[in-house]
Motif scaffolding. Structure first.
Motif, short mmCIF file in Angstrom:
data_model
loop_
_atom_site.label_atom_id
_atom_site.label_comp_id
_atom_site.label_asym_id
_atom_site.label_seq_id
_atom_site.Cartn_x
_atom_site.Cartn_y
_atom_site.Cartn_z
N ASN A 125 0.84 -1.20 0.00
CA ASN A 125 0.00 0.00 0.00
C ASN A 125 0.87 1.25 0.00
OD1 ASN A 125 -2.44 1.50 0.11
ND2 ASN A 125 -2.13 1.81 2.31
N SER A 128 1.58 5.92 -4.34
CA SER A 128 1.81 5.39 -5.69
C SER A 128 3.15 4.66 -5.68
CB SER A 128 1.82 6.50 -6.75
OG SER A 128 2.92 7.37 -6.56
N SER A 149 -1.91 -1.07 -3.98
CA SER A 149 -2.41 0.28 -4.16
C SER A 149 -1.25 1.23 -3.86
CB SER A 149 -3.57 0.55 -3.19
OG SER A 149 -4.07 1.85 -3.34
N ALA A 150 -0.98 2.19 -4.72
CA ALA A 150 -1.59 2.40 -6.02
C ALA A 150 -0.46 2.23 -7.05
CB ALA A 150 -2.18 3.79 -6.11
N THR A 169 -6.98 -7.47 -5.51
CA THR A 169 -7.37 -6.06 -5.48
C THR A 169 -6.25 -5.21 -6.06
OG1 THR A 169 -8.72 -6.40 -3.50
CG2 THR A 169 -8.07 -4.14 -4.00
N ARG A 171 -5.38 -1.14 -7.38
CA ARG A 171 -5.70 0.27 -7.61
C ARG A 171 -4.58 0.86 -8.44
NH1 ARG A 171 -4.53 5.21 -4.69
NH2 ARG A 171 -6.15 6.78 -5.02
N TYR A 173 -3.05 4.31 -10.26
CA TYR A 173 -3.12 5.77 -10.11
C TYR A 173 -2.08 6.43 -11.00
CZ TYR A 173 -2.35 10.36 -7.93
OH TYR A 173 -2.19 11.70 -7.71
N LYS A 197 -9.65 -0.48 -9.33
CA LYS A 197 -9.98 0.94 -9.25
C LYS A 197 -8.97 1.72 -10.08
CE LYS A 197 -10.96 4.77 -6.08
NZ LYS A 197 -11.08 5.18 -4.66
#
Length: 222
Positions: A125, A128, A149-150, A169, A171, A173, A197
């Motif tokens: 996590n 970025s 993430s991300a 999962t 994400r 960015y 995401k």
């Protein structure tokens, strides 16, 4: 098993505590009353805590990366807030027992290639992070990693995502407009993906639908 808890207004109180920090297994900082901690104090507090498995500084902010973290070879969970950090020290990748690396305020321009040898990682996590190309000298994949993430769009190559076979999962960015075709094709490598995401920094309208136009959903996702 013996549990020891102590309420501290400042983590530096451990320096004068009658309780020896060398016996610490877990450290969780749950208050925001002390917003910053000097990395030097951090090193002094934990220099003998070789048995630490959980090191969670919560919302505590560091001005720079605290040296000596790599000595906690038994660590499974590490959370640090270092807004100024843009690169991960390669020594951190020696924490081969780490399950969770949580640095939510750091924008990492590129992680060291040694991150690929952290085979036990399950949770990454960052504000970025850019993953490097696989160097070819370690295990082929981070097969236990299930959360990122991300991730920077430039890291979403077919080769990199194929080496994250159990990712659940993700994400992403960044400026997605420059990586539309790349993302559409490479996301198909994530056969176990359950949550995606996309956070776009560009001004291209309706970008997510464009990005996923070539994505082939697994039968159970349809």
């Amino acid at each position: 098993m013996h549990w020891y808890t102590r309420d501290l207004k400042d983590p530096t109180e451990l320096l004068s505590s009658e309780y020896s920090a060398q016996n610490l297994r877990s450290f969780l900082w749950l208050t925001s009353e002390v917003p910053h901690l000097d990395p030097i104090d951090c090193n002094r507090i934990f220099e003998n805590s070789k048995l630490l498995k959980i090191l969670d500084f919560g919302d505590l902010v560091f001005n720079q990366y605290p040296l000596g973290i790599e000595n906690f070879v038994l660590l499974r969970y590490l959370k640090l807030n270092i807004p100024s950090l843009t690169s991960i020290p390669s020594s951190l990748c020696n924490l081969l027992n780490l399950y969770t690396l949580d640095m939510p305020s750091s924008h990492i321009s590129e992680a060291p290639s040694d991150i690929w040898k952290m085979h036990k990682l399950r949770h990454l996590n960052f504000a970025s992070i850019k993953l490097p190309e696989h160097p070819g000298k370690y295990c082929n994949s981070l097969e236990n990693l299930n959360f990122i993430s991300a991730l920077c769009p430039s890291s979403c190559t077919e080769d990199i995502l194929a080496r994250l076979p159990n990712l659940l999962t993700l994400r992403i960015y960044g400026d997605l407009s420059s990586h539309q075709s790349l993302l559409s094709k490479s996301l198909a490598k994530l056969l176990c993906l359950e949550s995606l995401k996309l956070v776009n920094e560009s001004n291209t309208p309706e970008l997510p639908s464009i990005l996923l136009s070539e994505y082939q959903y697994a039968p159970w996702q349809s």
